[in-house]
Motif scaffolding. Structure first.
Motif, PDB file in Angstrom:
ATOM      1  N   UNK A   1      13.329  -9.723  -9.698  1.00 40.03           N
ATOM      2  CA  UNK A   1      12.678  -8.676  -9.417  1.00 40.03           C
ATOM      3  C   UNK A   1      11.398  -9.103  -8.368  1.00 40.03           C
ATOM      4  N   UNK A   2      10.914  -8.184  -7.823  1.00 46.48           N
ATOM      5  CA  UNK A   2       9.859  -8.157  -7.034  1.00 46.48           C
ATOM      6  C   UNK A   2       8.717  -7.503  -7.564  1.00 46.48           C
ATOM      7  N   UNK A   3       7.552  -8.132  -8.086  1.00 47.42           N
ATOM      8  CA  UNK A   3       6.094  -7.663  -8.553  1.00 47.42           C
ATOM      9  C   UNK A   3       5.403  -7.323  -7.097  1.00 47.42           C
ATOM     10  N   UNK A   4       5.012  -6.102  -7.244  1.00 45.96           N
ATOM     11  CA  UNK A   4       4.239  -5.589  -6.115  1.00 45.96           C
ATOM     12  C   UNK A   4       2.555  -5.644  -6.576  1.00 45.96           C
ATOM     13  N   UNK A   5       1.544  -5.875  -5.913  1.00 40.68           N
ATOM     14  CA  UNK A   5       0.381  -6.044  -6.172  1.00 40.68           C
ATOM     15  C   UNK A   5      -0.390  -5.228  -4.936  1.00 40.68           C
ATOM     16  N   UNK A   6      -1.767  -4.860  -5.321  1.00 38.71           N
ATOM     17  CA  UNK A   6      -2.496  -3.924  -4.514  1.00 38.71           C
ATOM     18  C   UNK A   6      -2.560  -4.631  -2.912  1.00 38.71           C
ATOM     19  N   UNK A   7      -2.310  -3.956  -1.965  1.00 36.13           N
ATOM     20  CA  UNK A   7      -2.560  -4.473  -0.694  1.00 36.13           C
ATOM     21  C   UNK A   7      -4.201  -4.329  -0.219  1.00 36.13           C
ATOM     22  N   UNK A   8      -4.214  -4.455   1.081  1.00 34.21           N
ATOM     23  CA  UNK A   8      -5.376  -4.320   1.688  1.00 34.21           C
ATOM     24  C   UNK A   8      -5.356  -3.546   2.838  1.00 34.21           C
ATOM     25  N   UNK A   9      -6.215  -2.505   3.038  1.00 33.25           N
ATOM     26  CA  UNK A   9      -6.132  -1.584   4.265  1.00 33.25           C
ATOM     27  C   UNK A   9      -6.524  -2.441   5.462  1.00 33.25           C
ATOM     28  N   UNK A  10      -7.506  -3.319   5.497  1.00 36.96           N
ATOM     29  CA  UNK A  10      -7.843  -4.140   6.582  1.00 36.96           C
ATOM     30  C   UNK A  10      -6.976  -5.208   7.093  1.00 36.96           C
TER      31      UNK A  10
ATOM     32  N   UNK B   1       0.871  -1.046   0.152  1.00 37.88           N
ATOM     33  CA  UNK B   1      -0.069  -0.025  -0.071  1.00 37.88           C
ATOM     34  C   UNK B   1       0.709   1.398   0.118  1.00 37.88           C
ATOM     35  N   UNK B   2       0.573   2.375  -0.620  1.00 36.09           N
ATOM     36  CA  UNK B   2       1.077   3.603  -0.601  1.00 36.09           C
ATOM     37  C   UNK B   2       1.046   4.111   0.636  1.00 36.09           C
ATOM     38  N   UNK B   3       2.085   4.823   1.114  1.00 35.15           N
ATOM     39  CA  UNK B   3       1.985   5.639   2.497  1.00 35.15           C
ATOM     40  C   UNK B   3       1.471   6.699   2.344  1.00 35.15           C
TER      41      UNK B   3
END
Length: 221
Positions: A195-204, A133-135
């Motif tokens: 390389x590391x692929x980032x995917x969308x995290x979850x706020x909860x 998640x973005x800061x």
């Protein structure tokens, strides 16, 4: 059905920062222990097998909790190691040929089915998938001499689990020598040049570390 996905759930917390008399993964959350909620989130995914990594000293307490809650999940259990790195390596030792291996914190019980499914699906495509998640806070970088400077928060991502990888890639990465610079599975794999692929995290998908985290989790439930 034969599993093609493995989830290694690492639960080795002591509860010290939680101020609890029992390990934080055994604390009650909405009437059920945290760790049971975490395990069940993965067992609901089709084709998923779960390996729980637990310190040997906590096995008796876990067995007692399972008996009290009539909980008998179809999982395997590995002993925890000296560090998280060694615990994950012990979990990998129980691999049965699944194509994908994910590693998840035992004290992230509110991870959603959507997040788990997305991480495994994208790892199947890219070889790796790490939720982030973005800061939303301002960020400062602190040097070893105590000085600090502002950095662009758009360059910072907050990392979560499950971190999912092609099984051969993760197994190969965990065959390298341990270093304290390994803070998560992504850093272990990255050290091999992948390389590391980032995917969308979850706020909860919060990690339960403090009493405030427990209160937030109760509210989300």
């Amino acid at each position: 059905m034969e599993s093609d996905k493995l989830a290694i759930i690492v639960a080795g917390g002591s509860g010290q920062r939680m101020g609890a008399a029992i390990p934080k993964q055994f604390l009650d959350l909405g009437g059920r222990p945290v760790l049971m909620r975490t395990i069940d989130a993965f067992l609901q995914i089709e084709g998923m097998r779960v390996v729980l990594v637990l310190p040997h000293a906590q096995r008796a307490a876990w067995d007692e909790l399972c008996a009290r809650h009539s909980y008998a999940p179809n999982i395997d259990i590995a002993n925890g190691g000296e560090t998280r790195f060694h615990s994950v390596k012990n979990g990998i030792a129980l691999w049965r040929g699944e194509r994908l291996i994910g590693v998840h914190d035992g004290v992230r019980p509110l991870v959603s089915q959507e997040t788990i499914a997305r991480c495994y699906a994208e790892a199947d495509t890219f070889g790796t998938a790490v939720p982030a998640l973005p800061s939303v806070e301002s960020v400062r970088l602190v040097a070893s001499d105590g000085s600090n400077r502002a950095i662009d928060r758009r360059e910072v991502m907050l990392i979560q689990t499950p971190q999912v990888f092609n099984s051969e890639m993760l197994i190969s990465a965990y065959n390298q020598p341990f270093t304290p610079l390994f803070t998560d599975d992504a850093s272990v794999v990255e050290a091999t040049g992948k390389p590391i692929h980032l995917t969308l995290g979850q706020h909860g998908n919060i990690k339960l570390t403090t009493p405030d985290d427990m209160r937030a989790a109760e509210a989300m439930l």
